[in-house]
Design an enzyme around this catalytic site. Sequence first.
Site, mmCIF file in Angstrom:
data_model
loop_
_atom_site.group_PDB
_atom_site.id
_atom_site.type_symbol
_atom_site.label_atom_id
_atom_site.label_comp_id
_atom_site.label_asym_id
_atom_site.label_seq_id
_atom_site.Cartn_x
_atom_site.Cartn_y
_atom_site.Cartn_z
ATOM 1 N N LEU A 60 0.714 -1.258 -0.067
ATOM 2 C CA LEU A 60 0.143 0.003 0.075
ATOM 3 C C LEU A 60 0.933 1.344 -0.184
ATOM 4 C CD1 LEU A 60 -2.641 -1.126 2.621
ATOM 5 C CD2 LEU A 60 -2.863 -1.529 0.191
ATOM 6 N N HIS A 61 0.406 2.372 -0.469
ATOM 7 C CA HIS A 61 0.860 3.506 -0.751
ATOM 8 C C HIS A 61 -0.070 4.660 -0.307
ATOM 9 C CE1 HIS A 61 -0.690 3.827 -4.778
ATOM 10 N NE2 HIS A 61 -0.072 2.741 -5.301
ATOM 11 N N HIS A 103 -3.525 4.214 -2.141
ATOM 12 C CA HIS A 103 -4.382 3.074 -1.438
ATOM 13 C C HIS A 103 -5.061 3.852 -0.377
ATOM 14 C CE1 HIS A 103 -1.528 0.466 -3.633
ATOM 15 N NE2 HIS A 103 -2.519 -0.085 -4.065
ATOM 16 N N GLN A 123 -4.831 -11.750 -13.520
ATOM 17 C CA GLN A 123 -4.643 -10.526 -14.140
ATOM 18 C C GLN A 123 -3.124 -10.393 -14.687
ATOM 19 O OE1 GLN A 123 -6.034 -8.554 -10.552
ATOM 20 N NE2 GLN A 123 -4.793 -6.962 -11.265
ATOM 21 N N ASP A 136 -5.898 3.970 -12.438
ATOM 22 C CA ASP A 136 -6.442 2.796 -13.365
ATOM 23 C C ASP A 136 -7.678 3.230 -14.261
ATOM 24 O OD1 ASP A 136 -4.129 1.040 -13.045
ATOM 25 O OD2 ASP A 136 -4.790 0.831 -10.792
ATOM 26 N N MET A 164 1.173 7.949 -7.811
ATOM 27 C CA MET A 164 1.591 7.002 -6.950
ATOM 28 C C MET A 164 1.400 5.799 -7.618
ATOM 29 S SD MET A 164 1.577 8.505 -3.143
ATOM 30 C CE MET A 164 1.888 9.987 -2.817
ATOM 31 N N SER A 224 2.678 1.158 -6.968
ATOM 32 C CA SER A 224 3.414 0.302 -6.420
ATOM 33 C C SER A 224 4.740 -0.075 -7.061
ATOM 34 C CB SER A 224 2.812 -1.095 -6.078
ATOM 35 O OG SER A 224 1.841 -0.867 -5.236
#
Lengths: 284, 284
Positions: free
Chosen positions: B35-36, B39, B63, B152, B186, B188
């Site tokens: 998580l960043h 999130h 995915q 996204d 941001m 991951s």
Amino acid sequence: MTMKVIKTIPEMRAWTQAVKARGETVGFVPTMGFLHEGHLSLIRQAKKRAQRVVVSIYVNPTQFGPNEDFEKYPRDFERDEQLCKAEGVDAVFYPDDNEMYSSLHKTYVITEDLSQVLCGRSRPTHFRGVTTVVAKLFNIVQPDFAVFGQKDAQQAIIIKRMAEDLNFPVEIVVAPIIREKDGLAMSSRNKYLSPRQRKEATVLYRSLKMAEQEYSNGNHDIEDIKKKMRQLIEAESSGKIDYIEAVDAETLGPPRPGERPILIALAVYFEPARLIDNIILQKG
Amino acid sequence: MTMKVIKTIPEMRAWTQAVKARGETVGFVPTMGFLHEGHLSLIRQAKKRAQRVVVSIYVNPTQFGPNEDFEKYPRDFERDEQLCKAEGVDAVFYPDDNEMYSSLHKTYVITEDLSQVLCGRSRPTHFRGVTTVVAKLFNIVQPDFAVFGQKDAQQAIIIKRMAEDLNFPVEIVVAPIIREKDGLAMSSRNKYLSPRQRKEATVLYRSLKMAEQEYSNGNHDIEDIKKKMRQLIEAESSGKIDYIEAVDAETLGPPRPGERPILIALAVYFEPARLIDNIILQKG
């Protein structure tokens, strides 16, 4: 409580919510209407297991191919309504196409491998239409369980697979095939048969019973059994065989005689109808 | 109430059922962990709108393509757990692969047309993996709403389409992109960047802001805007452009400048990372 006819998704959701808030369980029988004894047996199964029963009546366009009988699929809502009432159904969900599919609809539920064999070979988009509309109906009706007929054996297997794979909180109940006195499996499409075809079509069940007899007598040569079925059907009817197949009764993969239950399924054209039937051979 | 870590589907269902029985609402934030701030902003959105918040942490294998970074996708559960606790999350759903996918799994949820453009072009099975796992998670967690990030953009549009098409009783909330101080969105995957790449990657956001400026200055020649973005990114970085696309912000079809909102989206490789970013041009 009188039977309610519900045409919109919000009303259907509200109905289930109210029932569940009273602590009652909801059984669901999805149908395309034109109900016959086969459907009524599914409704009776649902009645036995739940306090409230919903029947959906919706001829789902996405499970018909471009050259199939969507337009002329038989419909008679008033008759269906009376039959449901007589069975003590609590709610009939009867949406129209605009309620079910927006013009922007793009989403389909597919079950790989399972949907391209047996009936899927001649109806390549049929089962994705079925799984898609059943997923939608599960999300709309939100029942505790849903009842499907063994008559559509492949459909029952695919729905079970889908419900498990997508973790739907809905139990899948599969009810046995209901037959006419002479053995013909009940179907909405039987009404298309001429009197002569109707008589000839009894050979389908006889061929399945013969297969069962052969198998329980120790004949594990599945190709031989299929050949004998084919010969019987061709000798005693004018039906054109679409397929006679033997597959694993759970995975629809290659059968393993003597090890796992085998589904023998067939589809035969008695133009303009296409009839299906099946039997499960327990490991013998 | 202390935060609960839940690893099985039956426990997750029971948790939601207990919460709903108390008349409380459930907000859901599905993540792949690591998580960043992005999130955390989704979690805060969920906290604002619901009495209870569930975060799922699951790196979903379906995915990832065969040559993608599933194995080396960053994972750090203890850290994620602490971050969730600090945000006041009520439950973390943290299943393993066996819990989520049986060996018999065959079912996928697909969104036609929407999933083969933009990121779907270079990741042909990515979005069907996303829609499949999100459908599963919706059926497991059964939240009142779920929060997805605008980062996204294509994913958010596809999930909205899916939820509506399959009638999931789950509201889809889309939260804005969270950026580093220098504008980099941001992700991951930012941790894969070398210091030089990290610096260069700021050109992505600058190219999007330039597009916005051009458009609001009256330049409705979308091809010209894309060309200028490409030139800027190539001039100021070593990134390899996967795509720079302009599409209708709802249908992902051809853009209609001056008529409907336009999504400008891009994906650029800073090996081994592939970064995405986007902006929506309101009709100007």
